[in-house]
Motif scaffolding. Sequence first.
Motif, short mmCIF file in Angstrom:
data_model
loop_
_atom_site.label_atom_id
_atom_site.label_comp_id
_atom_site.label_asym_id
_atom_site.label_seq_id
_atom_site.Cartn_x
_atom_site.Cartn_y
_atom_site.Cartn_z
N ILE A 193 0.85 -1.19 0.00
CA ILE A 193 0.00 0.00 0.00
C ILE A 193 0.89 1.24 0.00
O ILE A 193 1.71 1.41 0.91
CB ILE A 193 -0.94 0.00 1.22
CG1 ILE A 193 -1.87 -1.22 1.14
CG2 ILE A 193 -1.74 1.29 1.30
CD1 ILE A 193 -2.70 -1.45 2.37
N PRO A 194 0.76 2.10 -1.01
CA PRO A 194 1.55 3.34 -1.02
C PRO A 194 1.00 4.35 -0.02
O PRO A 194 -0.20 4.41 0.24
CB PRO A 194 1.40 3.84 -2.46
CG PRO A 194 0.07 3.31 -2.91
CD PRO A 194 -0.10 1.99 -2.20
N MET A 195 1.91 5.14 0.54
CA MET A 195 1.53 6.17 1.51
C MET A 195 2.51 7.34 1.39
O MET A 195 3.44 7.33 0.58
CB MET A 195 1.56 5.61 2.94
CG MET A 195 2.94 5.20 3.41
SD MET A 195 2.97 4.71 5.16
CE MET A 195 4.71 4.44 5.41
N HIS A 196 2.27 8.37 2.20
CA HIS A 196 3.17 9.53 2.28
C HIS A 196 3.35 10.18 0.91
O HIS A 196 4.47 10.42 0.46
CB HIS A 196 4.52 9.13 2.89
CG HIS A 196 5.25 10.27 3.55
ND1 HIS A 196 6.01 11.17 2.84
CD2 HIS A 196 5.34 10.63 4.85
CE1 HIS A 196 6.55 12.04 3.68
NE2 HIS A 196 6.14 11.75 4.91
N TYR A 197 2.22 10.48 0.26
CA TYR A 197 2.26 11.17 -1.02
C TYR A 197 1.00 12.02 -1.16
O TYR A 197 -0.03 11.75 -0.52
CB TYR A 197 2.38 10.18 -2.19
CG TYR A 197 1.15 9.32 -2.42
CD1 TYR A 197 0.18 9.66 -3.36
CD2 TYR A 197 0.96 8.16 -1.67
CE1 TYR A 197 -0.94 8.88 -3.56
CE2 TYR A 197 -0.16 7.37 -1.86
CZ TYR A 197 -1.11 7.72 -2.81
OH TYR A 197 -2.23 6.95 -3.00
N ASN A 198 1.09 13.08 -1.96
CA ASN A 198 -0.04 13.97 -2.29
C ASN A 198 -0.63 14.71 -1.10
O ASN A 198 -1.72 15.28 -1.21
CB ASN A 198 -1.14 13.20 -3.03
CG ASN A 198 -0.72 12.78 -4.43
OD1 ASN A 198 0.36 13.16 -4.89
ND2 ASN A 198 -1.54 12.00 -5.10
N THR A 199 0.09 14.74 0.02
CA THR A 199 -0.34 15.56 1.15
C THR A 199 0.02 17.01 0.92
O THR A 199 -0.74 17.92 1.24
CB THR A 199 0.32 15.08 2.45
OG1 THR A 199 0.32 13.65 2.49
CG2 THR A 199 -0.40 15.62 3.67
N PHE A 200 1.22 17.22 0.39
CA PHE A 200 1.77 18.55 0.11
C PHE A 200 2.30 18.55 -1.32
O PHE A 200 2.57 17.49 -1.90
CB PHE A 200 2.91 18.89 1.07
CG PHE A 200 2.58 18.68 2.53
CD1 PHE A 200 1.73 19.56 3.20
CD2 PHE A 200 3.11 17.60 3.23
CE1 PHE A 200 1.42 19.36 4.53
CE2 PHE A 200 2.82 17.40 4.57
CZ PHE A 200 1.97 18.28 5.22
N ASP A 201 2.48 19.75 -1.88
CA ASP A 201 2.97 19.85 -3.26
C ASP A 201 4.32 19.16 -3.46
O ASP A 201 4.57 18.58 -4.52
CB ASP A 201 3.09 21.32 -3.66
CG ASP A 201 1.73 21.98 -3.88
OD1 ASP A 201 0.73 21.24 -4.04
OD2 ASP A 201 1.67 23.23 -3.88
N ALA A 202 5.18 19.21 -2.45
CA ALA A 202 6.53 18.64 -2.59
C ALA A 202 6.52 17.13 -2.79
O ALA A 202 7.48 16.55 -3.30
CB ALA A 202 7.38 18.99 -1.37
N ILE A 203 5.43 16.48 -2.39
CA ILE A 203 5.39 15.01 -2.49
C ILE A 203 4.24 14.54 -3.39
O ILE A 203 3.65 13.49 -3.18
CB ILE A 203 5.32 14.35 -1.10
CG1 ILE A 203 4.12 14.84 -0.27
CG2 ILE A 203 6.61 14.59 -0.33
CD1 ILE A 203 3.92 14.06 1.04
N LYS A 204 3.97 15.31 -4.43
CA LYS A 204 2.96 14.92 -5.41
C LYS A 204 3.46 13.73 -6.23
O LYS A 204 4.58 13.75 -6.74
CB LYS A 204 2.64 16.08 -6.36
CG LYS A 204 1.85 17.22 -5.74
CD LYS A 204 0.40 16.81 -5.53
CE LYS A 204 -0.43 18.00 -5.05
NZ LYS A 204 -1.81 17.59 -4.75
N GLN A 205 2.66 12.71 -6.32
CA GLN A 205 3.01 11.53 -7.11
C GLN A 205 1.74 10.90 -7.67
O GLN A 205 0.65 11.10 -7.14
CB GLN A 205 3.73 10.49 -6.25
CG GLN A 205 5.08 10.90 -5.71
CD GLN A 205 6.15 11.00 -6.78
OE1 GLN A 205 5.96 10.57 -7.93
NE2 GLN A 205 7.29 11.58 -6.42
#
Length: 238
Positions: A193-205
């Motif tokens: 399960i992917p996580m820690h993405y798309n919370t903030f602009d810097a980690i958009k995936q």
Amino acid sequence: MLKNMDDKLRLTWHGHACFTIDTGKKVVVDPFIEGNPVAKVKKDDIKADAVVISHGHFDHVGDAVYIARKNKAPIVTMVELAWILGEENKDVQVIGINLSGSTEVNGIRFTAVPAYHSTGYNGKYGGAASGFVIEHNGFTLYHAGDTGVFKDMELIGELYRPQISMLPIGGFYTMSPREAAYAVKMLRSKVTIPMHYNTFDAIKQDPQKFKVEAEKNGTRVVIMGVEETREFSRAELT
């Protein structure tokens, strides 16, 4: 529907790196709710029998103390961060372990495993960053915390055989989809399960790109929506 609650695991993603793992007991990992721009619940909505913090950054400690206090649940984390949180919150039980150390809380087994990441809490040294292997009722999950890819993920796969792995894919602060897809090969989990993405602009995936690459390496990628709950039977994870 399965007849017995013990035959299935329920997993809810609250956005970022925060999950509720329900195997008959509820474990909340890295509960960053207030201040999380994608969160759809309030910290008062979170129920827990135990709370896990992977490392001391604000987006992982989050509301852990509040949730632990409200639910009368212990916190499990790395030992130096446990010392800090325990000193600041004497009414909350904080259990500190170290890498490769384990503890059992409310029948749930927690093992701290390495993560390649920096850490710190409110300007203080918060010990090493970690991931956690969580075992209960015949289910084994690996929450990687914040990390880059590293070769010792092979050991995590060999020693603990996690049925489900939760991996960061955001890049910038952690692995990107490319590195996380390589990690899948070493961990050999049935489900990732992917996580820690798309919370903030810097980690958009785009998690679909991760899914395409990771599934070449022998896992089933489940992309979850925020506040989505998925059920997994023991049979499908064996």
